[in-house]
Design an enzyme around this catalytic site. Structure first.
Site, PDB file in Angstrom:
ATOM      1  N   LEU A  86      -6.558  -1.652   7.218  1.00 48.46           N
ATOM      2  CA  LEU A  86      -7.925  -0.524   6.693  1.00 48.46           C
ATOM      3  C   LEU A  86      -8.985  -1.309   6.148  1.00 48.46           C
ATOM      4  O   LEU A  86      -8.646  -2.481   5.311  1.00 48.46           O
ATOM      5  CB  LEU A  86      -7.235   0.502   5.745  1.00 48.46           C
ATOM      6  N   LYS A 118      -3.108   5.224  -1.872  1.00 47.23           N
ATOM      7  CA  LYS A 118      -2.693   3.910  -0.992  1.00 47.23           C
ATOM      8  C   LYS A 118      -1.582   3.056  -1.691  1.00 47.23           C
ATOM      9  O   LYS A 118      -1.543   2.550  -2.877  1.00 47.23           O
ATOM     10  CB  LYS A 118      -3.711   2.721  -0.994  1.00 47.23           C
ATOM     11  N   LYS A 299      -8.748   9.707   4.796  1.00 43.23           N
ATOM     12  CA  LYS A 299      -8.984   9.816   6.592  1.00 43.23           C
ATOM     13  C   LYS A 299      -9.682  11.220   6.749  1.00 43.23           C
ATOM     14  O   LYS A 299      -9.311  12.081   6.302  1.00 43.23           O
ATOM     15  CB  LYS A 299      -7.492   9.992   6.847  1.00 43.23           C
TER      16      LYS A 299
HETATM   17  S1  IVH Z   1      -2.769   4.981   6.832  1.00 42.80           S
HETATM   18  C1  IVH Z   1      -4.079   2.885  11.136  1.00 42.80           C
HETATM   19  N1  IVH Z   1      -2.250   5.711   4.639  1.00 42.80           N
HETATM   20  O1  IVH Z   1      -2.264   0.111   3.772  1.00 42.80           O
HETATM   21  C2  IVH Z   1      -3.756   2.440   9.630  1.00 42.80           C
HETATM   22  N2  IVH Z   1      -1.779   3.397   5.313  1.00 42.80           N
HETATM   23  O2  IVH Z   1      -4.502  -1.811   3.991  1.00 42.80           O
HETATM   24  C3  IVH Z   1      -3.074   3.602   9.118  1.00 42.80           C
HETATM   25  N3  IVH Z   1      -1.014   1.963   3.239  1.00 42.80           N
HETATM   26  O3  IVH Z   1      -1.005  -1.157   6.542  1.00 42.80           O
HETATM   27  C4  IVH Z   1      -2.638   3.263   7.526  1.00 42.80           C
HETATM   28  N4  IVH Z   1      -0.828   3.733   1.795  1.00 42.80           N
HETATM   29  O4  IVH Z   1       0.624  -0.383   4.599  1.00 42.80           O
HETATM   30  C5  IVH Z   1      -2.180   4.818   5.462  1.00 42.80           C
HETATM   31  N5  IVH Z   1      -1.616   6.695   2.641  1.00 42.80           N
HETATM   32  C6  IVH Z   1      -1.536   5.682   3.551  1.00 42.80           C
HETATM   33  C7  IVH Z   1      -1.285   4.132   2.922  1.00 42.80           C
HETATM   34  C8  IVH Z   1      -1.504   3.167   3.695  1.00 42.80           C
HETATM   35  C9  IVH Z   1      -0.521   2.446   1.781  1.00 42.80           C
HETATM   36  C10 IVH Z   1      -1.110   0.633   3.652  1.00 42.80           C
HETATM   37  C11 IVH Z   1      -0.588   0.548   4.858  1.00 42.80           C
HETATM   38  C12 IVH Z   1      -1.562  -0.157   5.697  1.00 42.80           C
HETATM   39  C13 IVH Z   1      -2.278  -0.865   4.856  1.00 42.80           C
HETATM   40  C14 IVH Z   1      -3.701  -1.170   5.160  1.00 42.80           C
END
Ligand code: IVH
Length: 710
Positions: A86, A118, A299
């Site tokens: 992200l 996150k 998102k």
């Molecule tokens: S969505 C397409 N939602 O953050 C990318 N990621 O820095 C979708 N992460 O690799 C990621 N909480 O391991 C998403 N609520 C959340 C999240 C999350 C932690 C982590 C995930 C990702 C990383 C990116």
């Protein structure tokens, strides 16, 4: 809200290449065994510096740059759909700018936003075939990851079977909750005498570990679900076309854990202002969460918006990570100071190279006790991981062993008490001056006679010292036996001050048990715990008869604290006897005492069965009806200056009032707070309450609520 951190400017191509290499090494270590020579903040700064350099010198961009690729350990299981990273924003302005650029790209306002924490763990793909969990794969480099299916069955929140027999890939974060982390550290401690550096690296190590003789539990929280690429079933189409928030509701319905049900559940917002508010709420809830978060993920909720926005090579354009200030950083341990506290305990304190952590500069941190220093293998000059979030006391977590230079020095333990020079009792993990409380007699007597305890006016430090030097007292119990003649015999003690002091001491005999108990200075019990103990047991006799098990029935006393209290009370028995002989009140007004049986266990007194000694029913909810207390079951925070009928009450007296009214007094606002009483100049606690939607009342409104107790 966070400000964008400064970036470290990169001057030339050589420095750029070094920076890319450092970032690559750090990322490899981070995704490998969870250790890293850089903390999150330093890594973010480095990557931002690299990105700024690349913008100015696009022809020099290296293939290994962390800006263009997904960092991680490569595995051999290809991902069906890349597991991306992200992009980050640091603060509300950058968030607004990102949202505006996304809307420009879409050509219309974002239909709805989803706002989630996150989670600070590791990304994982959990593959279910016909509803059965068949494979677990790490993120790896984003296009292929490692198979960690051996961990199936050790991850809470990731069931072996879904409620529906579907084929789906769930994506989410594997992490350790605070209690899982503590348990894992204890297991590892017992096994090889070491601990894990932090929950994230503990989770990373545990997920990969296959041959450990002990098993540590992990937790999964899902944040996405994908069909297989070639699946054309109605279910697959539904997954692809439904808003993210609805997909997550479905995931939760399958028995998989999501953040729904936690204080930071994902929500849908329609404006960027609402997104910002939810970010504030999540940030405010963070210190009290039972798991770590390092930001907020925003998102675009709508599947069509997501499809239109698309992806860059490393991250989706429809989502962003809003970074929160770090709660963990690496800094230098400059020295260890030793001090003897009021109860005679000799405690080490770390002196650190100042670091900013969660909004404040940290220079000192606790180091629990000498044994703990030994277990962690800390040395002066070490780079150490320091943790602080919200109101917690900063603490040193662990040394970063691979950053050692060889110049580190062993920590010198004191040989004598740093205050009085007498010997140290090292028989327990907590070292103590052999003089115990007498080592800091002035401090412990002053504490006992302080305003929130026995409240004896006219006993400043020099007067206490004079009484000690004249051997008229050895502890505060002796105060009650002082005679007029003895006092008149002291220098600078006239008739008026003598009479004033004697009547102040006389009044101190009538204080409620909670304050008398607090005056004892029992380790591990402050004002509010003393009130809870006094309200639970009702009399000193019942307190003294209680064993460790009985103490654990008091809210907030666990298996560690209970035996300490029992031991402390045994040590203080001479002083307590003295207070009893002096006619000091030993009962808590308005509390039905619990009966004491021979074996030291406590049973409610006859007739007190309905409403226990703590004023609450056996279920802790309190009795209903006209007799119920107005604040039963509520956690109340008092802040700012009191006014009206409450103007004269100190903060401690306000807290006493809250507890007499059946509530629980707390000093910090969190998602668990039920009510905030905010007077003038209430400041940040009021703001936090408002952002969390916690009810805020004025002192006057509060006085009305508890009128019958005033
Ligand atoms: S969505 C397409 N939602 O953050 C990318 N990621 O820095 C979708 N992460 O690799 C990621 N909480 O391991 C998403 N609520 C959340 C999240 C999350 C932690 C982590 C995930 C990702 C990383 C990116």
């Amino acid at each position: 809200m966070t400000e964008a951190p400064p970036i470290d400017a990169i001057p030339d191509e050589t420095a750029y290449a070094e920076a890319v290499q450092l970032a690559a090494d750090a990322a490899a270590a981070y995704y490998g065994d969870g250790t890293s020579p850089l903390d999150d903040d330093a890594y973010d700064r480095l990557v931002r510096g690299i990105a700024a350099y690349e913008k100015a010198n696009p022809e020099q961009v290296l293939e290994d740059s962390p800006t263009g690729r997904v960092a991680g350990v490569v595995g051999d299981v290809p991902h069906t759909v890349p597991m991306l990273s992200l992009d980050n924003v640091f603060g509300p302005e950058e968030l607004a700018a990102w949202a505006a650029s996304l809307e420009r790209r879409l050509g219309h306002p974002v239909t709805a936003w989803s706002v989630e924490p996150k989670l600070d763990g590791l990304a994982i793909a959990a593959r279910y075939r016909d509803g059965r969990l068949v494979q677990l794969v790490t993120r790896g480099d984003g296009s292929a990851g490692e198979d960690v299916s051996h961990a199936i069955g050790t991850i809470a929140g990731l069931p072996g079977r879904l409620a529906s027999p579907v084929t789906v890939e769930l994506r989410g974060e594997v992490m350790m909750t605070t209690s899982q982390f503590e348990e894992a550290c204890a297991k590892r401690q017992a096994h090889d005498g070491t601990t894990f550096a932090n929950p994230r690296s503990a989770a990373a190590g545990t997920l990969r570990a296959q041959d450990r003789p002990y098993v540590c539990e992990l937790t999964f929280f899902g944040y996405g679900a994908l069909p297989l690429p070639d699946d054309t079933s109605d279910f697959a189409t539904w997954l692809r076309e439904s808003p993210h928030s609805q997909v997550m509701e479905w995931v939760a319905g399958q028995g998989v854990w999501t953040t729904a049900g936690t204080p930071v559940a994902g929500v849908v917002a329609t404006t960027v202002e609402q997104v910002r508010q939810r970010i504030e709420e999540i940030a405010a809830a963070r210190p009290d969460l039972p798991f770590g978060i390092d930001g907020i993920v925003v998102k675009a909720d709508d599947a069509a918006d997501q499809a239109l926005a698309g992806f860059s090579s490393r991250a989706p354009r429809w989502a962003i990570a809003y970074k929160l200030p770090a709660t963990q950083k690496i800094t230098k341990l400059l020295a260890v100071e030793w001090n003897t506290g009021r109860t005679g305990v000799i405690a080490p304190r770390a002196v650190l190279e100042p670091v900013e952590l969660d909004g404040s500069v940290v220079t000192y941190a606790t180091l629990h006790n000498p044994a703990d220093i030994g277990r962690r293998g800390l040395m002066v000059g070490d780079s150490v991981v320091v943790y602080k979030a919200g109101d917690v006391i900063p603490r040193v977590e662990s040394p970063v062993v691979h950053l050692r230079t060889g110049d580190e020095q062993p920590i010198v333990f004191p040989e004598v008490c740093p205050v009085c020079g007498d010997e140290i009792d090292t028989s327990q993990e907590r070292w103590r001056c052999v003089r115990g409380r007498n080592c800091r007699a002035i401090a412990s007597i002053r504490y006992a006679v302080g305003r929130d305890q026995l409240d004896v006016e006219g006993l400043a430090d020099n007067r206490v010292r004079q009484l000690l030097d004249a051997a008229l007292i050895a502890d505060f119990g002796d105060l009650f036996f002082l005679t007029r003649e003895q006092l008149l015999g002291l220098e600078r003690m006239g008739e008026v001050s003598t009479d004033n002091l004697l009547s102040a001491i006389g009044r101190a005999r009538t204080r409620p048990l909670s304050r008398v108990f607090c005056a004892l200075g029992v380790r591990g019990t402050g004002r509010s715990m003393s009130r809870r103990i006094a309200r639970h047991f009702g009399t000193m006799e019942a307190i003294r008869a209680a064993d460790a098990e009985a103490f654990q029935r008091v809210d907030g006393i666990g298996p560690e604290k209970a035996p300490v209290i029992v031991a402390e009370l045994a040590e203080l028995s001479g002083l307590i006897d003295k207070l009893v002989r002096a006619g000091v009140n030993m009962a808590e007004p308005g509390v039905v005492p619990v009966a004491v049986d021979e074996g030291g266990t406590i049973a409610p007194a006859p007739g007190a069965a309905e409403l226990g000694a703590d004023g609450q029913g056996a279920d802790g909810q309190g009795a209903d009806g006209p007799g119920a207390l107005p604040l039963t079951g509520m956690t109340v925070v008092v802040t700012g200056a009191m006014s009206g009928r409450l103007a004269a009450l100190s903060r401690n007296e306000m807290n006493e009032l809250v507890e007499r009214a059946g509530g629980r007094a707390s000093s910090s606002v969190s998602a668990k707070t039920s009510l905030v009483v905010a007077g003038d100049n209430a400041g940040s606690k009021r703001a936090k309450a408002e952002s969390l939607g916690v009810r805020v009342v004025s002192p006057e409104e509060f006085a009305e609520m508890v009128a019958r107790l005033l």
